[in-house]
Design a protein around this motif. Sequence first.
Motif, PDB file in Angstrom:
ATOM      1  N   LEU A  81       0.850  -1.182   0.000  1.00  0.00           N
ATOM      2  CA  LEU A  81       0.000   0.000   0.000  1.00  0.00           C
ATOM      3  C   LEU A  81       0.888   1.235   0.000  1.00  0.00           C
ATOM      4  O   LEU A  81       1.772   1.365   0.858  1.00  0.00           O
ATOM      5  N   VAL A  82       0.685   2.134  -0.970  1.00  0.00           N
ATOM      6  CA  VAL A  82       1.526   3.329  -1.091  1.00  0.00           C
ATOM      7  C   VAL A  82       0.667   4.584  -1.261  1.00  0.00           C
ATOM      8  O   VAL A  82      -0.477   4.519  -1.686  1.00  0.00           O
ATOM      9  N   ARG A  83       1.279   5.729  -0.926  1.00  0.00           N
ATOM     10  CA  ARG A  83       0.687   7.043  -1.172  1.00  0.00           C
ATOM     11  C   ARG A  83       1.552   7.716  -2.237  1.00  0.00           C
ATOM     12  O   ARG A  83       2.760   7.836  -2.070  1.00  0.00           O
ATOM     13  N   VAL A  84       0.925   8.137  -3.323  1.00  0.00           N
ATOM     14  CA  VAL A  84       1.666   8.803  -4.397  1.00  0.00           C
ATOM     15  C   VAL A  84       2.152  10.148  -3.889  1.00  0.00           C
ATOM     16  O   VAL A  84       1.391  10.910  -3.284  1.00  0.00           O
ATOM     17  N   ASN A  85       3.438  10.439  -4.120  1.00  0.00           N
ATOM     18  CA  ASN A  85       4.018  11.704  -3.676  1.00  0.00           C
ATOM     19  C   ASN A  85       3.455  12.864  -4.488  1.00  0.00           C
ATOM     20  O   ASN A  85       3.195  12.724  -5.684  1.00  0.00           O
TER      21      ASN A  85
ATOM     22  N   ILE B  78      12.078  -3.796   1.325  1.00  0.00           N
ATOM     23  CA  ILE B  78      11.569  -2.448   1.564  1.00  0.00           C
ATOM     24  C   ILE B  78      10.916  -2.396   2.933  1.00  0.00           C
ATOM     25  O   ILE B  78      10.598  -3.428   3.516  1.00  0.00           O
ATOM     26  N   LYS B  79      10.741  -1.181   3.442  1.00  0.00           N
ATOM     27  CA  LYS B  79      10.086  -1.011   4.738  1.00  0.00           C
ATOM     28  C   LYS B  79       9.151   0.193   4.673  1.00  0.00           C
ATOM     29  O   LYS B  79       9.211   0.984   3.730  1.00  0.00           O
ATOM     30  N   GLU B  80       8.286   0.329   5.642  1.00  0.00           N
ATOM     31  CA  GLU B  80       7.364   1.453   5.689  1.00  0.00           C
ATOM     32  C   GLU B  80       8.160   2.755   5.716  1.00  0.00           C
ATOM     33  O   GLU B  80       9.172   2.863   6.412  1.00  0.00           O
ATOM     34  N   GLY B  81       7.713   3.726   4.955  1.00  0.00           N
ATOM     35  CA  GLY B  81       8.394   5.016   4.884  1.00  0.00           C
ATOM     36  C   GLY B  81       9.350   5.144   3.706  1.00  0.00           C
ATOM     37  O   GLY B  81       9.759   6.248   3.361  1.00  0.00           O
ATOM     38  N   ASP B  82       9.737   4.018   3.084  1.00  0.00           N
ATOM     39  CA  ASP B  82      10.615   4.082   1.910  1.00  0.00           C
ATOM     40  C   ASP B  82       9.893   4.771   0.759  1.00  0.00           C
ATOM     41  O   ASP B  82       8.685   4.651   0.597  1.00  0.00           O
ATOM     42  N   VAL B  83      10.664   5.498  -0.058  1.00  0.00           N
ATOM     43  CA  VAL B  83      10.124   6.121  -1.266  1.00  0.00           C
ATOM     44  C   VAL B  83      10.517   5.238  -2.441  1.00  0.00           C
ATOM     45  O   VAL B  83      11.695   4.938  -2.637  1.00  0.00           O
ATOM     46  N   LEU B  84       9.519   4.808  -3.215  1.00  0.00           N
ATOM     47  CA  LEU B  84       9.735   3.889  -4.331  1.00  0.00           C
ATOM     48  C   LEU B  84       9.579   4.598  -5.661  1.00  0.00           C
ATOM     49  O   LEU B  84       8.812   5.549  -5.787  1.00  0.00           O
ATOM     50  N   LEU B  85      10.294   4.123  -6.654  1.00  0.00           N
ATOM     51  CA  LEU B  85      10.110   4.544  -8.037  1.00  0.00           C
ATOM     52  C   LEU B  85       9.298   3.439  -8.694  1.00  0.00           C
ATOM     53  O   LEU B  85       9.713   2.279  -8.713  1.00  0.00           O
TER      54      LEU B  85
ATOM     55  N   SER C 106       1.979  -4.291  -6.667  1.00  0.00           N
ATOM     56  CA  SER C 106       2.663  -5.555  -6.422  1.00  0.00           C
ATOM     57  C   SER C 106       4.168  -5.323  -6.556  1.00  0.00           C
ATOM     58  O   SER C 106       4.609  -4.297  -7.068  1.00  0.00           O
ATOM     59  N   GLU C 107       4.939  -6.284  -6.117  1.00  0.00           N
ATOM     60  CA  GLU C 107       6.402  -6.169  -6.144  1.00  0.00           C
ATOM     61  C   GLU C 107       6.946  -5.893  -7.545  1.00  0.00           C
ATOM     62  O   GLU C 107       7.913  -5.167  -7.703  1.00  0.00           O
ATOM     63  N   LYS C 108       6.331  -6.482  -8.564  1.00  0.00           N
ATOM     64  CA  LYS C 108       6.845  -6.344  -9.926  1.00  0.00           C
ATOM     65  C   LYS C 108       6.731  -4.916 -10.449  1.00  0.00           C
ATOM     66  O   LYS C 108       7.369  -4.582 -11.431  1.00  0.00           O
ATOM     67  N   ASN C 109       5.947  -4.050  -9.780  1.00  0.00           N
ATOM     68  CA  ASN C 109       5.796  -2.655 -10.200  1.00  0.00           C
ATOM     69  C   ASN C 109       6.884  -1.740  -9.646  1.00  0.00           C
ATOM     70  O   ASN C 109       6.939  -0.569  -9.987  1.00  0.00           O
ATOM     71  N   ILE C 110       7.749  -2.263  -8.791  1.00  0.00           N
ATOM     72  CA  ILE C 110       8.805  -1.449  -8.159  1.00  0.00           C
ATOM     73  C   ILE C 110      10.035  -1.449  -9.053  1.00  0.00           C
ATOM     74  O   ILE C 110      10.604  -2.500  -9.345  1.00  0.00           O
ATOM     75  N   MET C 111      10.464  -0.252  -9.463  1.00  0.00           N
ATOM     76  CA  MET C 111      11.685  -0.123 -10.264  1.00  0.00           C
ATOM     77  C   MET C 111      12.905   0.080  -9.368  1.00  0.00           C
ATOM     78  O   MET C 111      14.011  -0.285  -9.732  1.00  0.00           O
ATOM     79  N   GLY C 112      12.697   0.692  -8.195  1.00  0.00           N
ATOM     80  CA  GLY C 112      13.801   0.930  -7.287  1.00  0.00           C
ATOM     81  C   GLY C 112      13.361   1.692  -6.044  1.00  0.00           C
ATOM     82  O   GLY C 112      12.223   2.137  -5.952  1.00  0.00           O
ATOM     83  N   VAL C 113      14.296   1.836  -5.089  1.00  0.00           N
ATOM     84  CA  VAL C 113      14.058   2.593  -3.869  1.00  0.00           C
ATOM     85  C   VAL C 113      14.889   3.862  -3.952  1.00  0.00           C
ATOM     86  O   VAL C 113      16.094   3.820  -4.223  1.00  0.00           O
ATOM     87  N   VAL C 114      14.249   5.017  -3.720  1.00  0.00           N
ATOM     88  CA  VAL C 114      14.945   6.304  -3.744  1.00  0.00           C
ATOM     89  C   VAL C 114      15.627   6.508  -2.408  1.00  0.00           C
ATOM     90  O   VAL C 114      15.011   6.372  -1.357  1.00  0.00           O
ATOM     91  N   GLU C 115      16.918   6.800  -2.435  1.00  0.00           N
ATOM     92  CA  GLU C 115      17.675   7.015  -1.188  1.00  0.00           C
ATOM     93  C   GLU C 115      18.085   8.450  -1.040  1.00  0.00           C
ATOM     94  O   GLU C 115      18.198   9.195  -1.928  1.00  0.00           O
TER      95      GLU C 115
ATOM     96  N   ARG D 172       6.916   8.491  -8.145  1.00  0.00           N
ATOM     97  CA  ARG D 172       7.366   8.130  -6.798  1.00  0.00           C
ATOM     98  C   ARG D 172       6.175   7.991  -5.854  1.00  0.00           C
ATOM     99  O   ARG D 172       5.186   8.693  -5.986  1.00  0.00           O
ATOM    100  N   ALA D 173       6.325   7.077  -4.896  1.00  0.00           N
ATOM    101  CA  ALA D 173       5.287   6.849  -3.897  1.00  0.00           C
ATOM    102  C   ALA D 173       5.943   6.393  -2.594  1.00  0.00           C
ATOM    103  O   ALA D 173       7.007   5.780  -2.603  1.00  0.00           O
ATOM    104  N   THR D 174       5.297   6.708  -1.486  1.00  0.00           N
ATOM    105  CA  THR D 174       5.799   6.352  -0.162  1.00  0.00           C
ATOM    106  C   THR D 174       5.059   5.120   0.360  1.00  0.00           C
ATOM    107  O   THR D 174       3.837   5.053   0.296  1.00  0.00           O
ATOM    108  N   VAL D 175       5.819   4.159   0.883  1.00  0.00           N
ATOM    109  CA  VAL D 175       5.251   2.903   1.405  1.00  0.00           C
ATOM    110  C   VAL D 175       4.530   3.166   2.720  1.00  0.00           C
ATOM    111  O   VAL D 175       5.096   3.744   3.647  1.00  0.00           O
TER     112      VAL D 175
END
Length: 84
Positions: free
Chosen positions: A10-14, A48-55, A75-84, A34-37
Amino acid sequence: MLRAIGSNILVRVNPIEQKKSGLILPPAYDVPFRATVLNIGSKVEVGIKEGDVLLLVPYSGSRVSTEDETLLLISEKNIMGVVE
């Protein structure tokens, strides 16, 4: 509050970033966003963990509306990467 189950996330779009000139450019729908977990299902295997920002992949996820906001279930297959 919603809780993701299985291999869902579950994510919130930035929000859209405002340019220095004051213009707000709408996002192109065919580019990654980008979206926040918020919550992770028990079968998610990526690190990944809660609060991570995903691409995320364009057009990914299912919109879920709550009383306060609209979220996405991805789903997991929609994640391109984690923004650090």
